[in-house]
Design a protein around this motif. Structure first.
Motif, short mmCIF file in Angstrom:
data_model
loop_
_atom_site.label_atom_id
_atom_site.label_comp_id
_atom_site.label_asym_id
_atom_site.label_seq_id
_atom_site.Cartn_x
_atom_site.Cartn_y
_atom_site.Cartn_z
N GLU A 85 1.02 47.93 -27.63
CA GLU A 85 2.21 47.29 -27.06
C GLU A 85 2.12 47.23 -25.54
OE1 GLU A 85 7.12 47.61 -27.09
OE2 GLU A 85 5.91 49.14 -28.10
N VAL A 86 1.63 48.29 -24.92
CA VAL A 86 1.50 48.30 -23.46
C VAL A 86 0.55 47.21 -23.01
CG1 VAL A 86 0.60 49.62 -21.51
CG2 VAL A 86 2.13 50.72 -23.14
N GLY A 87 -0.61 47.10 -23.67
CA GLY A 87 -1.56 46.07 -23.30
C GLY A 87 -1.02 44.67 -23.47
N ARG A 88 -0.36 44.43 -24.60
CA ARG A 88 0.19 43.10 -24.87
C ARG A 88 1.29 42.74 -23.89
NH1 ARG A 88 4.72 42.09 -27.43
NH2 ARG A 88 4.78 44.14 -28.43
N SER A 122 0.57 40.75 -9.85
CA SER A 122 -0.06 41.93 -10.44
C SER A 122 0.95 42.67 -11.30
CB SER A 122 -0.60 42.86 -9.34
OG SER A 122 0.46 43.35 -8.53
N VAL A 123 0.42 43.43 -12.26
CA VAL A 123 1.20 44.32 -13.10
C VAL A 123 0.46 45.65 -13.16
CG1 VAL A 123 2.01 44.81 -15.45
CG2 VAL A 123 2.29 42.52 -14.49
N LEU A 124 1.19 46.75 -12.99
CA LEU A 124 0.61 48.08 -13.08
C LEU A 124 0.93 48.68 -14.44
CD1 LEU A 124 0.78 47.57 -9.96
CD2 LEU A 124 1.13 50.04 -9.71
N ILE A 125 -0.08 49.21 -15.11
CA ILE A 125 0.15 50.02 -16.31
C ILE A 125 0.21 51.46 -15.83
CG2 ILE A 125 -0.76 50.74 -18.53
CD1 ILE A 125 -2.01 48.01 -18.86
N GLY A 126 1.42 51.92 -15.61
CA GLY A 126 1.65 53.23 -15.01
C GLY A 126 2.65 53.10 -13.88
N PHE A 127 3.24 54.22 -13.51
CA PHE A 127 4.28 54.24 -12.48
C PHE A 127 3.89 55.17 -11.35
CE2 PHE A 127 6.62 52.32 -15.82
CZ PHE A 127 7.69 51.64 -15.24
N VAL A 132 -3.54 46.50 -13.28
CA VAL A 132 -4.12 47.70 -12.67
C VAL A 132 -3.77 48.92 -13.50
CG1 VAL A 132 -4.21 49.12 -10.59
CG2 VAL A 132 -3.95 46.64 -10.38
N MET A 133 -4.79 49.69 -13.89
CA MET A 133 -4.57 50.87 -14.73
C MET A 133 -4.93 52.15 -13.97
SD MET A 133 -5.95 49.60 -18.48
CE MET A 133 -5.41 51.16 -19.22
#
Length: 341
Positions: free
Chosen positions: A306-309, A151-156, A131-132
């Motif tokens: 790096e974030v995407g990988r 799930s993994v969030l890209i962002g906090f 989730v972005m």
């Protein structure tokens, strides 16, 4: 003649068990499947709730849950104010990483709110979700915590409890840029930030850059404000004119708005302020963008690839039943170039 009411048997769902045991639905699933190590106390609590409520997993549902589609969903809503090249770098890196695990990626670029998230999660199309464009108080978070899919969030978000998040440490990045300007002797600085709608949505990365910048400015006893700016050359020129009128003593600028980095520099030059002679400019952006401005900008890199990988690596570890860190904050790296003095 009064007919007797026919009572239907109560159907107990996995969410009912989770609520009774005080855990997430995914934890109940892990207890039932044995695919992930669960503490003895939690396992016993879940089993006790199953016994009390009389939960019986449906055989067909168990078979479906155990199957894999080998597809990950990447939820990337292309809202206004987003710099598409950067988010697409993240998306391409995620797709490339997923292929190494023999997974495909379903890219969802529409405004996928709670309903869209539920629709995707309830389908058999995907095994897990990335989730972005995470907001500080993202309305999708309650559902993400309840889902039985990893799930993994890209962002906090502001509250990241029970979630797995990864991103650049944007708070530290904003502070690092202000620290850099302070170290060069600047006393009056400004952050030219993201478009106003990005702050209005309380998008996490923009809010955190601003918070880190303000904190460092106060710590150094500098004067500094945050100025949202639309991503157009006209908006950049108008904001530069405003800054020079309101703050003629300004000597240091942080730009966190990729499309207007060069228009900002041109506007200052047109107004008679040379970079770096009269004004130091630093940026938060991908290295390749900073290297190709005139002059090349000192910058904190956005590690999009790096974030995407790593978001995919975290997700695949979760799918494999492994423990992963709840928070992965990539430290900022500031590279001096030719735009400051």
């Amino acid at each position: 003649m009064r007919h007797k009411r026919k009572w239907e048997p109560l159907v107990v769902k996995i969410t009912d068990v989770a609520r009774h045991a005080g855990v997430s639905p995914s934890t109940v699933s892990y207890v039932l499947s044995g695919k992930r190590s669960i503490s003895f106390e939690t396992r016993e609590r879940v089993l006790a709730s199953i016994a009390v409520l009389g939960y019986r997993p449906h055989a067909g549902a168990r078979a479906l849950a155990s199957s894999r589609s080998n597809v990950l969903a990447l939820m990337l809503p292309l809202r206004t104010g987003i710099h598409v090249p950067v988010v697409m770098q993240i998306a391409v890196a995620a797709v490339t990483a997923a292929r190494r695990y023999d997974h495909d990626v379903l890219l969802l670029t529409q405004e996928e709110g709670v309903d869209g998230l539920r629709r995707v999660a309830d389908s058999a199309l995907v095994d897990a979700l990335i989730v972005m464009d995470v907001q500080m108080r993202d309305p999708r978070l309650p559902l993400l915590r309840e889902l039985g899919r990893p799930s993994v969030l890209i962002g906090f978000p502001a509250d990241a409890d029970d979630l797995t998040c990864i991103d650049l440490d944007f708070t530290a990045a904003g502070a690092a840029c202000a620290d850099h300007l302070a170290g060069l002797g600047h006393r009056s600085v400004a952050l030219i930030g993201s478009p106003p709608e990005v702050y209005e949505r309380q998008t996490g990365y923009a809010q955190r850059v601003a918070d880190g910048f303000r904190t460092a400015v106060r710590r150094h006893g500098m004067t500094g404000e945050v100025y949202p700016c639309e991503s157009s050359a006209d908006a950049a020129r108008a904001l530069v004119a405003r800054l020079l009128a309101e703050r003629p003593e300004l000597t240091g600028v942080l730009v966190h708005n990729e499309p207007i980095m060069e228009p900002v520099i041109r506007a200052f030059r047109t107004a008679g302020r040379s970079v770096p002679g009269d004004l130091s400019v630093v940026a938060i952006c991908p290295d390749e963008m900073a290297e190709h401005t005139d002059p090349p900008l000192s910058s904190v890199a956005i590690p999009a690839e790096e974030v995407g990988r790593r978001s995919v690596e975290l997700l695949m570890s979760k799918l494999g039943g492994e423990d992963v860190p709840a928070a992965t904050l990539l430290p900022p790296r500031l590279t001096p170039r030719g735009s400051d003095r």
